[in-house]
Design an enzyme around this catalytic site. Structure first.
Site, PDB file in Angstrom:
ATOM      1  N   THR A 155      16.042  -4.677  -1.949  1.00  0.00           N
ATOM      2  CA  THR A 155      14.941  -3.729  -1.793  1.00  0.00           C
ATOM      3  C   THR A 155      15.332  -2.639  -0.811  1.00  0.00           C
ATOM      4  OG1 THR A 155      12.656  -3.372  -1.053  1.00  0.00           O
ATOM      5  CG2 THR A 155      13.803  -5.195  -0.066  1.00  0.00           C
ATOM      6  N   ASP A 157      13.337  -1.148   1.115  1.00  0.00           N
ATOM      7  CA  ASP A 157      12.528  -1.294   2.326  1.00  0.00           C
ATOM      8  C   ASP A 157      13.088  -2.342   3.282  1.00  0.00           C
ATOM      9  OD1 ASP A 157      10.937   0.455   0.969  1.00  0.00           O
ATOM     10  OD2 ASP A 157       9.217  -0.875   0.760  1.00  0.00           O
ATOM     11  N   ARG A 192      10.271  25.713  11.919  1.00  0.00           N
ATOM     12  CA  ARG A 192       9.145  24.940  11.404  1.00  0.00           C
ATOM     13  C   ARG A 192       9.219  23.464  11.808  1.00  0.00           C
ATOM     14  NH1 ARG A 192       8.746  27.278   5.163  1.00  0.00           N
ATOM     15  NH2 ARG A 192       8.193  29.418   5.750  1.00  0.00           N
ATOM     16  N   GLY A 200       8.899   2.737   2.333  1.00  0.00           N
ATOM     17  CA  GLY A 200       8.379   1.795   3.314  1.00  0.00           C
ATOM     18  C   GLY A 200       6.902   1.554   3.094  1.00  0.00           C
ATOM     19  N   GLU A 253       6.034   5.883   3.666  1.00  0.00           N
ATOM     20  CA  GLU A 253       5.031   6.101   2.620  1.00  0.00           C
ATOM     21  C   GLU A 253       3.777   5.260   2.847  1.00  0.00           C
ATOM     22  OE1 GLU A 253       6.622   4.925  -1.165  1.00  0.00           O
ATOM     23  OE2 GLU A 253       7.315   2.987  -0.420  1.00  0.00           O
ATOM     24  N   LEU A 312      15.743  10.255  -4.550  1.00  0.00           N
ATOM     25  CA  LEU A 312      17.036  10.764  -4.094  1.00  0.00           C
ATOM     26  C   LEU A 312      17.806   9.724  -3.306  1.00  0.00           C
ATOM     27  CD1 LEU A 312      16.030  14.364  -2.961  1.00  0.00           C
ATOM     28  CD2 LEU A 312      17.442  13.755  -4.936  1.00  0.00           C
ATOM     29  N   ARG A 314      17.548   6.414  -3.763  1.00  0.00           N
ATOM     30  CA  ARG A 314      17.847   5.225  -4.554  1.00  0.00           C
ATOM     31  C   ARG A 314      18.734   5.517  -5.764  1.00  0.00           C
ATOM     32  NH1 ARG A 314      14.188   1.506  -6.082  1.00  0.00           N
ATOM     33  NH2 ARG A 314      12.269   2.193  -5.122  1.00  0.00           N
TER      34      ARG A 314
END
Length: 398
Positions: A155, A157, A192, A200, A253, A312, A314
């Protein structure tokens, strides 16, 4: 040719770099030990859709693996066996195969009896599933039905319990660092904030480790709901200290603003494991930073570059770690097969290769120990956490 036995391999859930090297390692070792190796295609779906008839065309469900095939595939990312999020114990009627619709007529069906029959039809002695906690939770279910299972954790994560490392995590961290550094050029050019949403759902490892490595100034993680004003204050401080007047935050996320009841999702649709697709916290944080920035910057608004890394990190080939660890995991799995040991999850614990009982999947969630590893006041990692810790700092015991 007489075989010592038959080993099945499958990959389930999201794709990650390192799956093909794992399949390669298992296959080459198994063939040299005298086993036949079958690749189950599309995760658990291959064992659901298979037609147990020697004259049926099951080429979309199973294939014989050879050394030549896995050698070529082992250099690539993704999984050449393909994958799915099929959950045979909770299969919606709409996706029950045509040849099984008379047998399973409920809105949600447990088709495990069919899976067991198909494993027997294929003559599989050992099944090696490669996946995250969803894929492996069904592997545990099969283990309890008497199937000989040796599992491999995968995974982005890095949140599978019982192991410090999961296939895909190294490449995720590597790509997150690389892509964040590339995006700095635009952030600096325009002075910026740079907000980057990373993987996650429940665990913040994929935000914390790149930040610890210097990819970002701050990070917000699922384990700790954050105050927007505090994040703004820190990002303005960081921006004023950078010569190019920009600052960077990584947003998991699954992160939540303080007072926000649940994570943000792209839609209400759930997969067969009950998960909705996450997405949108980066957009929300970006909009709020832009809207509120003048309050922290002497009345002048600061614009934001907002990027979701998503697929991108994975896609593409594995990094060095996700080439080496799958090789070791595959050989560990074969060691267990040769010992006639099943019901295990291969693992790395405190820097050592090992295996643990597969029922660890049902244990406590593997998440960031906030008190130990995350500075909640500064919204960044703690940097006094290295002595006697393994390579990736956080262990499966955290």
């Amino acid at each position: 040719m007489a075989y010592r036995g038959t080993i099945g391999i499958l990959t389930g859930g999201g794709d990650v770099p390192g799956l093909n090297p794992a399949i390669r390692a298992v296959t080459i070792r198994a063939l040299r030990e005298g086993y036949r190796v079958l690749g189950i295609r599309r995760g658990w779906a291959g064992l659901v859709d298979l037609i147990p008839d020697k004259d049926a065309d099951n080429s979309n469900n199973v294939q014989v693996l050879t050394e030549d095939l896995v050698n070529r595939a082992g250099r690539t990312g993704g999984t050449f066996l393909h994958t799915s999020r099929t959950r045979p114990s909770h299969l919606p009627r709409a996706v029950v195969p045509v040849h099984l619709r008379d047998r399973y007529t409920a809105e949600v069906n447990d088709v495990t009896p069919t899976v067991l029959e198909n494993l027997e039809f294929l003559g599989i002695d050992y099944l090696i599933p490669i996946g995250g906690d969803d894929t492996l939770s069904y592997a545990l279910h099969l283990h309890r039905q008497g199937v000989k299972i040796v599992a491999i954790p995968k995974t982005m994560d890095n949140d599978v319990p019982g192991t410090d490392y999961c296939i895909g995590f190294g490449t995720c961290v590597t790509r997150t660092i690389e892509l964040t550094h590339q995006l700095r050029t635009s952030a600096g050019s325009h002075e910026r904030f740079l907000v980057i949403e990373v993987f996650g759902r429940y665990a913040g490892f994929t935000a914390l480790l790149p930040t610890m490595a210097g990819a970002a100034d701050r990070c917000v993680i699922p384990e700790y709901p954050f105050e927007l004003d505090r994040l703004l204050e820190l990002l303005v401080y960081d921006r004023n200290r950078h010569p190019s007047r920009y600052s960077v935050v990584l947003v998991s996320e699954g992160a939540r603003l303080a007072g926000q009841d649940e994570m943000l999702f792209e839609s209400h649709e759930k997969d067969q494991f009950g998960h909705r697709k996450l997405g949108g916290i980066g957009d929300k944080v970006s909009a709020l930073l832009k809207e509120r920035s003048a309050d922290f910057n002497q009345g002048r608004r600061i614009n934001v570059i907002n990027q979701r890394l998503g697929y991108l990190v994975r896609s593409g080939p594995p990094d060095a770690l996700d080439s080496i660890v799958p090789m070791a995991f595959g050989n560990l799995a074969l060691d267990l097969v040769l010992e006639n040991t099943s019901g295990r999850l291969v693992s790395i614990r405190h820097g050592d290769y090992d295996s643990v009982p597969i029922d660890v999947i049902q244990g406590p969630a593997k998440v960031v120990d906030v008190e130990k590893y995350y500075n909640t006041e500064r919204l960044r990692p703690r940097y006094k956490t290295f002595y006697h810790n393994p390579l990736f700092i956080m262990t499966s015991d955290a």
